[in-house]
Design a protein around this motif. Structure first.
Motif, PDB file in Angstrom:
ATOM      1  N   ASP A 166       0.817  -1.213   0.000  1.00 17.50           N
ATOM      2  CA  ASP A 166       0.000   0.000   0.000  1.00 17.50           C
ATOM      3  C   ASP A 166       0.854   1.267   0.000  1.00 17.50           C
ATOM      4  O   ASP A 166       0.434   2.294  -0.530  1.00 17.50           O
ATOM      5  N   GLU A 189      -8.748  -8.393  -8.217  1.00 14.58           N
ATOM      6  CA  GLU A 189      -9.427  -7.124  -7.919  1.00 14.58           C
ATOM      7  C   GLU A 189     -10.916  -7.210  -8.250  1.00 14.58           C
ATOM      8  O   GLU A 189     -11.767  -6.740  -7.484  1.00 14.58           O
ATOM      9  N   TYR A 221     -12.629  -9.710  -5.799  1.00 13.98           N
ATOM     10  CA  TYR A 221     -12.643  -9.222  -4.417  1.00 13.98           C
ATOM     11  C   TYR A 221     -13.918  -8.419  -4.140  1.00 13.98           C
ATOM     12  O   TYR A 221     -14.520  -8.532  -3.074  1.00 13.98           O
ATOM     13  N   MET A 257     -17.101  -9.423  -0.983  1.00  8.61           N
ATOM     14  CA  MET A 257     -17.171  -8.599   0.223  1.00  8.61           C
ATOM     15  C   MET A 257     -18.355  -9.089   1.050  1.00  8.61           C
ATOM     16  O   MET A 257     -19.414  -9.432   0.501  1.00  8.61           O
ATOM     17  N   PHE A 267     -17.023 -14.063   2.340  1.00  8.24           N
ATOM     18  CA  PHE A 267     -15.898 -13.129   2.242  1.00  8.24           C
ATOM     19  C   PHE A 267     -14.618 -13.904   1.976  1.00  8.24           C
ATOM     20  O   PHE A 267     -14.335 -14.910   2.622  1.00  8.24           O
ATOM     21  N   ILE A 268     -13.835 -13.439   1.000  1.00 10.93           N
ATOM     22  CA  ILE A 268     -12.528 -14.034   0.701  1.00 10.93           C
ATOM     23  C   ILE A 268     -11.531 -12.898   0.532  1.00 10.93           C
ATOM     24  O   ILE A 268     -11.775 -11.959  -0.231  1.00 10.93           O
ATOM     25  N   SER A 269     -10.398 -12.977   1.207  1.00 10.25           N
ATOM     26  CA  SER A 269      -9.364 -11.932   1.103  1.00 10.25           C
ATOM     27  C   SER A 269      -8.675 -12.012  -0.252  1.00 10.25           C
ATOM     28  O   SER A 269      -8.759 -13.031  -0.958  1.00 10.25           O
ATOM     29  N   LYS A 270      -7.949 -10.957  -0.602  1.00  9.02           N
ATOM     30  CA  LYS A 270      -7.232 -10.938  -1.878  1.00  9.02           C
ATOM     31  C   LYS A 270      -6.187 -12.041  -1.935  1.00  9.02           C
ATOM     32  O   LYS A 270      -6.000 -12.686  -2.973  1.00  9.02           O
ATOM     33  N   PHE A 271      -5.503 -12.261  -0.823  1.00  7.82           N
ATOM     34  CA  PHE A 271      -4.486 -13.314  -0.784  1.00  7.82           C
ATOM     35  C   PHE A 271      -5.105 -14.681  -1.044  1.00  7.82           C
ATOM     36  O   PHE A 271      -4.585 -15.484  -1.830  1.00  7.82           O
ATOM     37  N   GLU A 272      -6.248 -14.956  -0.400  1.00 12.86           N
ATOM     38  CA  GLU A 272      -6.917 -16.249  -0.583  1.00 12.86           C
ATOM     39  C   GLU A 272      -7.474 -16.379  -1.995  1.00 12.86           C
ATOM     40  O   GLU A 272      -7.474 -17.466  -2.575  1.00 12.86           O
TER      41      GLU A 272
END
Length: 1035
Positions: free
Chosen positions: A161, A381, A384, A388, A530-535
């Protein structure tokens, strides 16, 4: 037990630096070690062609890799002045800092102008090797920090970031000024802080070499070495045709559907056979196969690869395709995506099985819109936003179900928590419209980006149908009487109105179908809300069937779901030690190597490592051992007149010309003269071979001839509207740069005419309508340098579609027994040998160039010149002489010198000084499109400062404003007195006279002037003292 637990937990928290042994070796080098090009001479053994064990195989690459890393660092030291430097704003030990080996620091980089490179690339990247200094370095002597002559640091963390926040591992402790002094020192105003005088200088990026090092030192307890063990020595089983066990068991490995699909692509028999053999090998479970596909230039290698990958996709075979470079992986991925896209349904369903990953900036993905849908970073992106917790697809589906099922209950719930009053109709309209818009974006996104193992075709089809139904539902359909359905339930019985019975039934059915589908979709997708960007990244990589990346980037897959098959495209350009990265990926059973060892190998910087065969590919070594290779034997690119020589010389006449290139219409005539046929050697007898930048060779006469031919082609294109693409190739970087400077941007107009000027290495894989080769070498000794490299020659000769024109000096190229002697003899035999002087425009061009070079030779090493009867000395800048060398036209030279002669007699100056200008600089139009920039300046002679005419540059009129802006910065460094002396005008009648002042004077008043110097020029020497600081050459 407690102590053991603590030790294990401590070890978990330790930062792991991959390739740490290699990093420590680099950290151990002193400045003298780095500058010693023979540091590892005698320690780097030649890499064998066969090996007795996996251990011997992997260890054979270690020393050559260390030497190659050393040479890369030495090369960066040679160009230190141009290295990217940045300032440290703050530096402090990291939490895991521990002396003496874990010297980790957290650094905040100062955000300065120019900190971001073109394309938005970060100032520093992971695994960049930095020199830490206490001032901006210009010379190697500046590479010191405190009392340390060389302090290196490896970037081991970059904040995603905030990329100006980095973590580094230092080779030695970084001792700043007293910490207390830094924190509590004098403050410059409110909130001020003491500025650190610490700089980082970017030397090299070690990412690829660290990944190779890691692959050469696999984990002894794990790792997949099945394929590595198959390439140690010649083994007929490795490359054999069909598996005997498979044949005996009558196992059908290629379905009729696959065979029928292959025929639909209109492949030739060699292409079909190569693909079928690979599909057979892929299906064998008896042993590990390594297949070679040999793809000479123009034989449809990329098409064959993409059709093979399409078949593997349909067979749901988890395959990694990697290449040595970003350009190559983008090309093969683009072709595959184009093939797949032709048969896709609703919203690109199925593309989720294809994923491309790598460095976004280096790949320049923003310029490749055709690959947006498969590029991992973009995909993550997009997904993601769909996953949410509160605004993702599932939340929106549930809200839509409730709204359609019981809108009045939803309205009641809304009023309980919102003060804003909306009518029931307004609420339904707003809520439905918003949810429908969200789902109409999210459903196609899921269909496009989720792998088919996570989203079935049936569910994707329902999503598509649901969006159609949502478009057809009206607000009145939803409102009804508000009590006909419960949330997630079936429609309740509604009394029929005989008047609107049919419409009501249709509306209720549409709404019920939509509800049923929404509920079915929600229950069918077994993924978290929900799933994080890494996952998400892991999810996409683990479930895709076709993955694309560079060989180096494949290191990211070592912890991923197992793969079945590896495809290496451009395999002959990949160092064998680098291919060890993907060959060890988990689960791999088979590999397919596609390439051509007759073309360029991998680039190696170190001569020592090159002699050790570090640049040799696995493809080439297996060929040397007699490994079978599937030849693609039909070329579709070159006119037969162009293909005949490389076919005979490099491929033993094994390549056929496709019918499409043998038809009469394939012969294109772009210029009327005979020498501009499909294939020509154009002899330039009077070329001038010189050293350019970086000790690379250049030939300015050939530069002029290239520019003349390109100009003629451009005129034809403009007059006829004909599309023409021209490629100019030279083996020498200095020649490439000289041609680029001469041609400039004049042809980059976005019209139907394009010109690409590149080195041979830069053109590998490329093709153009017309190729012009500038061979450069022109000397009486017959020295041709690395022109003798057959692989480089092969690439240069096989890039043209319709016309190949080779410029060179016959006498130089034929004075030894190289491939170029054969080429010239072949051109004569085909009646394709021509003298450049046979073309009148080329003859004039050569005469102007040689005359201009003679003029330049007379001016070399002369900073001050004077003309007969002149009263002003003329100071020729380095930039001026370089610009004449770029133009190299005797007519332009003559006009420039005529103007300078007029200027130096003092009369022309009278007119110039009358036109008052705030700028120190003047300009004169020399030719249509060319301008000369000059100024009155002062120089030191003996004990005086003397006015002279400073001639800065001759350049394109369109570049004048930029050049003047650049030069104005130079004059801003002058003192007020110096500027006043430059501006001082002494007129005698109609003449302007040069003046001089004593050195010890610091003013510019009349009394300080000694006298005019028009009668005492004998005092001035032709070669002056060291020239004052001048701006860098303007590009």
């Amino acid at each position: 037990m407690q102590q053991l637990w603590v030790a294990r937990e401590t070890k978990k928290k330790e930062r792991i630096i991959k390739g740490r042994d290699l990093v420590d070796i680099v950290f151990s080098w002193s400045v003298l070690d780095v500058l010693n090009s023979n540091l590892y001479k005698g320690q780097v053994g030649k890499i064998p062609t066969t090996f007795t064990s996996t251990k011997e195989y992997l260890e054979s690459f270690v020393n050559p890799l260390i030497e190659e890393t050393h040479e890369a660092l030495l090369s960066s030291m040679r160009t230190l002045r141009r290295a990217q430097a940045f300032k440290f704003w703050e530096i402090k030990p990291a939490k895991d800092f521990k002396s003496p080996n874990s010297l980790y620091y957290e650094v905040t980089l100062e955000m300065m102008a120019g900190n971001m490179t073109n394309g938005g690339q970060n100032l520093v990247e992971f695994n960049d090797l930095l020199a830490v200094t206490d001032k901006r370095p210009i010379r190697i002597d500046d590479l010191r920090f405190s009392n340390e002559p060389l302090l290196l640091a490896l970037v081991c963390g970059v904040n995603e970031d905030n990329p100006h926040l980095i973590t580094i591992l230092a080779s030695k402790p970084i001792i700043c000024e007293d910490d207390d002094d830094n924190r509590t020192s004098k403050k410059r105003g409110k909130g001020g802080r003491k500025s650190l005088s610490i700089f980082g200088v970017n030397l090299i990026n070690m990412m690829t070499n660290i990944r190779i090092w890691t692959a050469l030192h696999p984990d002894p307890e794990g790792g997949n070495l099945k394929l590595i063990s198959r390439v140690l020595q010649s083994n007929n089983e490795v490359d054999g045709g069909s598996c005997v066990a498979c044949k005996e068991n009558s196992e059908s490995v290629v379905s009729h559907d696959s065979a029928r699909m292959l025929r639909s692509f209109k492949l030739n028999s060699s292409q079909e056979d190569a693909i079928l053999r690979c599909l057979e090998a892929k299906s064998c479970y008896h042993f590990n196969n390594i297949k070679l596909i040999w793809g000479p230039p123009g034989t449809g290698k990329t098409k064959t690869t993409s059709v093979l990958l399409l078949n593997l996709l349909k067979l749901r075979c988890r395959t990694l395709t990697c290449t040595p470079t970003n350009i190559a992986v983008l090309e093969v991925c683009s072709r595959l995506v184009k093939l797949v896209s032709e048969s896709l349904n609703f919203g690109g369903y199925g593309l989720g099985d294809i994923v491309l990953f790598g460095n976004k900036e280096r790949m320049k993905i923003d310029d490749r819109e055709d690959l947006f849908d498969v590029f991992l970073e973009y995909r993550v992106e997009e997904l993601y936003r769909c996953f949410m917790a509160m605004t993702g697809w599932r939340a929106n589906v549930n809200r839509m179900i409730c709204l359609l099922g019981d809108p009045k209950e939803e309205y009641r719930q809304y009023n309980l928590v919102n003060k804003t009053s909306l009518s029931f109709k307004e609420f339904v309209q707003e809520r439905f419209s918003r949810l429908r818009n969200e789902l109409q974006h999210q459903f196609p996104t899921l269909s496009l980006h989720l792998p088919t193992t996570l989203l079935s075709f049936r569910v994707a089809e329902k999503m598509n149908q649901t969006n159609h139904l949502l478009r057809d539902i009206a607000i009145s359909d939803i409102m009804g009487d508000g009590n006909n359905k419960s949330c997630h339930g079936r429609m309740k019985h509604v009394p029929k109105d005989t008047v609107d019975e049919n419409d009501r039934l249709e509306n209720d059915t549409r709404k019920q179908d939509c509800l049923d589908m929404l509920i079915s979709i929600s229950l069918s997708i077994k993924l978290p809300d929900f799933i994080s960007k890494f996952e998400l990244k892991r999810l996409c990589l683990a479930n895709a069937y076709l993955l694309f990346c560079t060989a180096s980037s494949s290191a990211k897959l070592h912890l991923s779901t197992p793969l079945q098959l590896l495809v290496i495209d451009e395999a002959a350009q990949l160092k064998e030690c680098e291919s060890a990265i993907p060959l060890q990926l988990p689960g791999l059973q088979h590999a397919i190597l596609i390439g051509d060892e007759k073309q360029l190998p991998a680039m190696i910087q170190s001569k020592i490592s090159s002699e050790a065969d570090l640049g040799r590919s696995l493809f080439e070594r297996l060929v040397l051992l007699g490994h079978n290779k599937q030849l693609l034997n039909m070329q579709y690119r070159m006119h037969p007149s162009i293909s005949i020589f490389p076919n005979r010389e490099f491929y033993g006449m094994k390549i056929l010309d496709a019918p499409s290139v043998r038809v009469r219409s394939y012969e294109k005539k772009f210029l009327p003269e005979k020498m501009y046929g499909p294939y020509s050697f154009i002899n330039i007898s009077y070329g001038r071979e010189q050293f350019g930048e970086g000790f690379s060779s250049k030939n300015i006469v050939e530069v002029s001839v290239v520019a003349e031919i390109v100009s003629k082609l451009y005129s034809v294109s403009r007059k006829t509207g004909r599309s023409i693409s021209v490629g100019v190739i030279s083996p020498y970087k200095a020649q490439v740069f000289a041609i680029q400077e001469r041609i400039g941007e004049k042809y980059n107009t976005g019209e139907s005419f394009t010109v690409s000027v590149r080195s041979v290495d830069g053109f590998q894989g490329g093709e153009e309508d017309i190729i012009i080769i500038s061979t450069v070498r022109s000397n009486g000794k017959g020295v041709i340098g690395f022109l003798s490299n057959q692989q480089r020659t092969n690439v240069a000769l096989t890039r043209a579609r319709y016309c190949l024109w080779i410029l060179g000096n016959e006498a130089t190229l034929t004075s030894n027994r190289s491939v170029w002697r054969k080429l010239v003899d072949n051109a004569k035999a085909q009646d394709c040998f021509h003298d450049a002087e046979d073309d009148e425009s080329l003859a004039q061009c050569i005469e102007r160039s040689t005359t201009a070079l003679d003029d330049l030779d007379k001016l070399q090493n002369k900073k001050l010149i004077s003309f007969e009867n002149s009263i002003w000395k003329v100071w020729l800048s380095y930039e001026f002489l370089k610009s004449l060398e770029v133009i190299v036209d005797s007519e332009v030279n003559k006009r420039v010198m005529n103007f300078l002669e007029k200027l130096s007699n003092g009369k022309e100056l009278q007119h110039e000084v009358e036109n008052e200008s705030k700028s120190q600089l003047r300009q004169e139009e020399i030719d249509d499109g060319l301008s000369l920039i000059w100024a009155i300046d002062i120089t030191k002679n003996n004990n005086h400062y003397v006015q002279v005419l400073k001639i800065w540059q001759v350049l394109s009129s369109s570049d004048v404003s930029h050049a003047i802006e650049h030069l104005e910065k130079h004059y801003k460094r002058y003192t007020k007195t110096k500027i006043n002396r430059c501006r001082y005008v002494c007129s005698q009648g109609d003449l302007v006279i040069p003046m001089k002042w004593p050195i010890d004077s610091d003013s510019c008043t009349k009394k300080d002037i000694v006298n005019d110097v028009s009668r005492s020029f004998a005092l001035l020497s032709v070669v002056e003292e060291e020239e004052p600081l001048t701006p860098k050459p303007i590009k």
